[in-house]
Design a protein around this motif. Structure first.
Motif, PDB file in Angstrom:
ATOM      1  N   GLY A  93      48.176  14.209  51.647  1.00  0.00           N
ATOM      2  CA  GLY A  93      46.896  13.513  51.510  1.00  0.00           C
ATOM      3  C   GLY A  93      46.770  12.647  50.281  1.00  0.00           C
ATOM      4  N   ASP A  94      47.790  12.575  49.451  1.00  0.00           N
ATOM      5  CA  ASP A  94      47.735  11.768  48.227  1.00  0.00           C
ATOM      6  C   ASP A  94      48.933  10.830  48.157  1.00  0.00           C
ATOM      7  OD1 ASP A  94      45.452  12.694  46.330  1.00  0.00           O
ATOM      8  OD2 ASP A  94      46.298  14.561  47.097  1.00  0.00           O
ATOM      9  N   SER A  95      48.680   9.627  47.698  1.00  0.00           N
ATOM     10  CA  SER A  95      49.740   8.654  47.478  1.00  0.00           C
ATOM     11  C   SER A  95      50.010   8.590  45.977  1.00  0.00           C
ATOM     12  CB  SER A  95      49.310   7.279  48.004  1.00  0.00           C
ATOM     13  OG  SER A  95      50.282   6.297  47.698  1.00  0.00           O
ATOM     14  N   ILE A  96      51.171   9.075  45.565  1.00  0.00           N
ATOM     15  CA  ILE A  96      51.530   9.103  44.149  1.00  0.00           C
ATOM     16  C   ILE A  96      52.375   7.873  43.861  1.00  0.00           C
ATOM     17  CG2 ILE A  96      52.431  10.526  42.285  1.00  0.00           C
ATOM     18  CD1 ILE A  96      50.170  11.802  43.978  1.00  0.00           C
ATOM     19  N   GLU A  97      51.864   6.974  43.033  1.00  0.00           N
ATOM     20  CA  GLU A  97      52.478   5.666  42.827  1.00  0.00           C
ATOM     21  C   GLU A  97      52.965   5.524  41.387  1.00  0.00           C
ATOM     22  OE1 GLU A  97      49.355   3.066  44.092  1.00  0.00           O
ATOM     23  OE2 GLU A  97      49.198   4.057  46.040  1.00  0.00           O
ATOM     24  N   LEU A  98      53.947   6.349  41.048  1.00  0.00           N
ATOM     25  CA  LEU A  98      54.552   6.295  39.716  1.00  0.00           C
ATOM     26  C   LEU A  98      55.989   5.811  39.806  1.00  0.00           C
ATOM     27  CD1 LEU A  98      53.238   9.711  38.289  1.00  0.00           C
ATOM     28  CD2 LEU A  98      52.165   7.452  38.127  1.00  0.00           C
ATOM     29  N   PHE A  99      56.787   6.451  40.658  1.00  0.00           N
ATOM     30  CA  PHE A  99      58.190   6.091  40.816  1.00  0.00           C
ATOM     31  C   PHE A  99      58.530   5.926  42.305  1.00  0.00           C
ATOM     32  CE2 PHE A  99      58.134   8.383  36.758  1.00  0.00           C
ATOM     33  CZ  PHE A  99      58.850   7.512  35.947  1.00  0.00           C
ATOM     34  N   ASN A 100      59.520   5.090  42.567  1.00  0.00           N
ATOM     35  CA  ASN A 100      60.053   4.942  43.931  1.00  0.00           C
ATOM     36  C   ASN A 100      61.062   6.069  44.169  1.00  0.00           C
ATOM     37  OD1 ASN A 100      58.742   2.451  44.842  1.00  0.00           O
ATOM     38  ND2 ASN A 100      59.932   1.449  43.224  1.00  0.00           N
ATOM     39  N   VAL A 101      60.541   7.245  44.486  1.00  0.00           N
ATOM     40  CA  VAL A 101      61.403   8.424  44.569  1.00  0.00           C
ATOM     41  C   VAL A 101      62.311   8.399  45.789  1.00  0.00           C
ATOM     42  CG1 VAL A 101      59.842   9.882  43.236  1.00  0.00           C
ATOM     43  CG2 VAL A 101      59.587   9.770  45.722  1.00  0.00           C
ATOM     44  N   SER A 102      62.085   7.461  46.714  1.00  0.00           N
ATOM     45  CA  SER A 102      62.985   7.361  47.872  1.00  0.00           C
ATOM     46  C   SER A 102      64.408   7.061  47.426  1.00  0.00           C
ATOM     47  CB  SER A 102      62.493   6.277  48.833  1.00  0.00           C
ATOM     48  OG  SER A 102      62.434   5.012  48.175  1.00  0.00           O
ATOM     49  N   ALA A 103      64.564   6.522  46.209  1.00  0.00           N
ATOM     50  CA  ALA A 103      65.906   6.213  45.699  1.00  0.00           C
ATOM     51  C   ALA A 103      66.685   7.468  45.356  1.00  0.00           C
ATOM     52  CB  ALA A 103      65.804   5.306  44.474  1.00  0.00           C
ATOM     53  N   PHE A 104      65.976   8.585  45.109  1.00  0.00           N
ATOM     54  CA  PHE A 104      66.694   9.805  44.711  1.00  0.00           C
ATOM     55  C   PHE A 104      66.130  11.062  45.358  1.00  0.00           C
ATOM     56  CE2 PHE A 104      63.745   8.493  41.290  1.00  0.00           C
ATOM     57  CZ  PHE A 104      62.874   9.572  41.239  1.00  0.00           C
ATOM     58  N   ASP A 105      65.438  10.918  46.504  1.00  0.00           N
ATOM     59  CA  ASP A 105      64.863  12.117  47.121  1.00  0.00           C
ATOM     60  C   ASP A 105      65.892  12.976  47.834  1.00  0.00           C
ATOM     61  OD1 ASP A 105      65.318  10.442  49.239  1.00  0.00           O
ATOM     62  OD2 ASP A 105      63.306  10.592  50.103  1.00  0.00           O
ATOM     63  N   ASP A 106      67.101  12.450  48.021  1.00  0.00           N
ATOM     64  CA  ASP A 106      68.187  13.253  48.596  1.00  0.00           C
ATOM     65  C   ASP A 106      69.345  13.259  47.601  1.00  0.00           C
ATOM     66  OD1 ASP A 106      70.053  14.594  50.060  1.00  0.00           O
ATOM     67  OD2 ASP A 106      70.227  13.094  51.664  1.00  0.00           O
ATOM     68  N   LEU A 107      69.377  14.280  46.771  1.00  0.00           N
ATOM     69  CA  LEU A 107      70.406  14.344  45.733  1.00  0.00           C
ATOM     70  C   LEU A 107      71.758  14.769  46.279  1.00  0.00           C
ATOM     71  CD1 LEU A 107      68.346  15.893  42.794  1.00  0.00           C
ATOM     72  CD2 LEU A 107      68.992  13.496  43.144  1.00  0.00           C
ATOM     73  N   ASN A 108      71.793  15.141  47.541  1.00  0.00           N
ATOM     74  CA  ASN A 108      73.083  15.491  48.163  1.00  0.00           C
ATOM     75  C   ASN A 108      73.811  14.256  48.664  1.00  0.00           C
ATOM     76  OD1 ASN A 108      72.810  18.336  47.854  1.00  0.00           O
ATOM     77  ND2 ASN A 108      71.401  18.380  49.588  1.00  0.00           N
ATOM     78  N   SER A 109      73.107  13.133  48.725  1.00  0.00           N
ATOM     79  CA  SER A 109      73.755  11.893  49.153  1.00  0.00           C
ATOM     80  C   SER A 109      74.119  11.059  47.929  1.00  0.00           C
ATOM     81  CB  SER A 109      72.821  11.098  50.073  1.00  0.00           C
ATOM     82  OG  SER A 109      71.663  10.693  49.363  1.00  0.00           O
ATOM     83  N   GLU A 110      74.869  10.011  48.142  1.00  0.00           N
ATOM     84  CA  GLU A 110      75.315   9.156  47.040  1.00  0.00           C
ATOM     85  C   GLU A 110      74.160   8.279  46.564  1.00  0.00           C
ATOM     86  OE1 GLU A 110      78.620   5.627  46.147  1.00  0.00           O
ATOM     87  OE2 GLU A 110      78.679   6.779  48.019  1.00  0.00           O
ATOM     88  N   LEU A 111      73.834   8.358  45.279  1.00  0.00           N
ATOM     89  CA  LEU A 111      72.786   7.515  44.720  1.00  0.00           C
ATOM     90  C   LEU A 111      73.350   6.122  44.445  1.00  0.00           C
ATOM     91  CD1 LEU A 111      71.069   9.959  42.178  1.00  0.00           C
ATOM     92  CD2 LEU A 111      70.633   9.652  44.614  1.00  0.00           C
ATOM     93  N   LYS A 112      72.521   5.121  44.629  1.00  0.00           N
ATOM     94  CA  LYS A 112      72.958   3.732  44.473  1.00  0.00           C
ATOM     95  C   LYS A 112      72.504   3.184  43.128  1.00  0.00           C
ATOM     96  CE  LYS A 112      72.766   2.968  49.473  1.00  0.00           C
ATOM     97  NZ  LYS A 112      72.158   2.176  50.570  1.00  0.00           N
ATOM     98  N   GLY A 113      73.461   2.849  42.289  1.00  0.00           N
ATOM     99  CA  GLY A 113      73.148   2.370  40.960  1.00  0.00           C
ATOM    100  C   GLY A 113      72.316   1.110  40.955  1.00  0.00           C
TER     101      GLY A 113
END
Length: 497
Positions: A423-443
């Motif tokens: 129910g809340d939109s938290i607009e601080l960081f684009n966490v979609s870039a690191f919400d899956d730490l088991n996958s390869e993060l893109k620099g």
């Protein structure tokens, strides 16, 4: 000045976790935080998670502490833990209300009191096993907590806790005690006022109360749940439909009793209730972090560094738009935002770029890999070299890489989850870039991590992991640091916007 943090119940433990995350990124000072957990449910999942985060913090702090804290604020605050105290610490079995109060003896020897006990508590409440906590019943928790006597309490950690406060005051310090927890459940609602009153009385008895400030964070309802269909509708467990009633009763207590105890009170709640999984307790009760706990950490920070001058002050906070949380809703944004941004960019860069390259260097060998990553030999000694640098293959250097990576994962996971509140939109960081730490993060996502980043395209195009690695050098840190720790600190400083 020392601050003693007491996290009571599951919500209290989650607040302690948030405080540890904010301490890690430099939002507290260099004075120690001393943490005590209180919970009747000794295997509570929220408690276990907080203790795990605290352990990750302490391992990283021991590794990287030292150097110029003004230049690199990462891990500048020592955190000591008194660990966990349970009101059932001396009772390893039969953790029932009737056993705790010797109900059968009471009925036989003092029938009037026994009958009153029958009026106050149902048979089910008297016989409920309390090893899962107080089951959302403040009346049960208050009865148990009220039996705590700090004068007669011999088992740790209370002896050390009071002794350290006394030692602080004797040496001219003015320590602060900050309690945090919910007032809508069982353990927090019963423990917050009771434990605070006991500490207040004890400090008065040893004549140091006037030199110790006591603050409290009351977490108002901010999540809810529904019991599973197979759960007994008449069972003894927390019910979210009773949260507001419990809250009203707790606040009434504060108005009539608590104002003489607390120097400052913080009230935090949320209009939108996040949905969490139903659990009676134990390991299964492990709720994701919530942005309210971020505010709890900031409340503890204010109480330590800039408390209200008026005794008995009640501190509230609001946001501009219901359902949305932006940087403009963060208190003391000018101080808080840069530290959050710096730490997030560092953790992301470390996991996306530095840690994978260190893993490749370990696999291929430094001599071969240094051609692809010349920065490596500025911090580690190449094979057959006489350079006065740590050896990359040294076990301590490899362990340090793991410790730092573990903290980065823990921090980013916490940050991700506080952005995902129902129910809340938290607009601080684009966490979609690191919400899956088991996958390869893109620099290449580094320049896009901060929501509302108004840098022009030219500046963003220069904000890349490649540019950071080109500037890596032990001399970035004062005094120059080498090896894994020097590398991590240099990356941290270079990730500052």
């Amino acid at each position: 000045m020392s601050i003693y943090i007491i996290g009571i119940g599951g919500t209290g433990a989650k607040c302690v976790e948030a405080i540890a995350q904010l301490a890690a990124i430099g939002l507290f000072n260099e004075q120690p935080l001393k943490v005590l957990f209180i919970d009747a449910d000794e295997t509570n999942g929220n408690l276990n998670r907080a203790r795990s985060s605290l352990s990750s913090y302490q391992r990283c702090y021991e590794l990287v502490s030292g150097g110029d804290k003004q230049q690199c604020p990462w891990m500048k605050t020592p955190i000591e833990s008194f660990d966990l105290w349970s009101p059932f610490a001396e009772q390893s079995f039969n953790k029932e209300l009737k056993t705790f109060f010797n109900y059968n003896t009471l009925k036989q020897n003092q029938p009037t009191l026994g009958n009153l006990f029958d009026v106050l508590y149902t048979k089910e409440e008297r016989e409920a096993n309390l090893d899962v906590g107080f089951r959302g019943r403040p009346a049960i928790g208050s009865a148990v907590m009220s039996q705590v006597d700090l004068d007669r309490l011999d088992q740790e950690p209370w002896g050390r806790f009071i002794q350290q406060i006394q030692t602080d005051t004797s040496s001219g310090k003015n320590p602060k005690v900050f309690l945090c927890g919910s007032i809508f459940g069982g353990t927090g609602a019963s423990g917050l006022p009771t434990i605070a009153r006991l500490i207040d009385n004890k400090l008065k008895k040893i004549n140091i109360r006037d030199r110790v400030q006591i603050g409290c964070l009351f977490a108002l309802p901010y999540f809810g749940f529904s019991a599973t269909p197979d759960e007994d509708p008449n069972g003894i467990y927390a019910r979210s439909e009773q949260f507001l009633l419990n809250t009203e009763a707790a606040l009434r207590y504060y108005v009539t009793q608590g104002q003489v105890i607390f120097d400052t009170v913080y009230l935090l709640g949320n209009e939108n209730f996040s949905t969490v999984k139903f659990s009676i307790g134990k390991n299964d009760q492990c709720n994701d972090p919530h942005f309210i706990e971020l505010y709890a950490g900031l409340a503890a920070r204010q109480f330590l560094l800039k408390p209200p001058s008026q005794k008995g002050a009640v501190v509230l906070i609001s946001r501009k738009n219901m359902g949305h949380l932006t940087w403009n809703d963060i208190p003391e944004q000018g101080e808080v935002k840069p530290n959050l941004v710096n730490a997030t960019r560092f953790a992301y860069t470390w996991l996306a770029e530095i840690a994978p390259e260190l893993a490749n260097a370990k696999q291929q060998g430094v001599d071969r890999f240094q051609r692809l990553a010349p920065w490596l030999t500025k911090f580690f000694r190449p094979a057959k070299s006489q350079a006065n640098l740590p050896e990359f293959s040294d076990l301590k250097q490899q362990e340090a890489i793991g410790i730092i990576s573990n903290w980065c994962e823990n921090y980013l996971r916490w940050l991700t989850e506080i952005h995902k509140c129902t129910g809340d939109s938290i607009e601080l960081f684009n966490v979609s870039a690191f919400d899956d730490l088991n996958s390869e993060l893109k620099g290449e996502e580094l320049p896009n991590l901060v929501i509302g980043d108004n840098r022009d395209k030219s500046r963003k195009s220069q904000d890349t992991p490649k540019k950071i690695k080109e500037r890596l050098n032990p001399s970035v840190v004062t005094p120059p640091n080498q090896g894994t720790v020097g590398l991590a600190k240099a990356v941290y400083l270079l990730c500052k916007l």
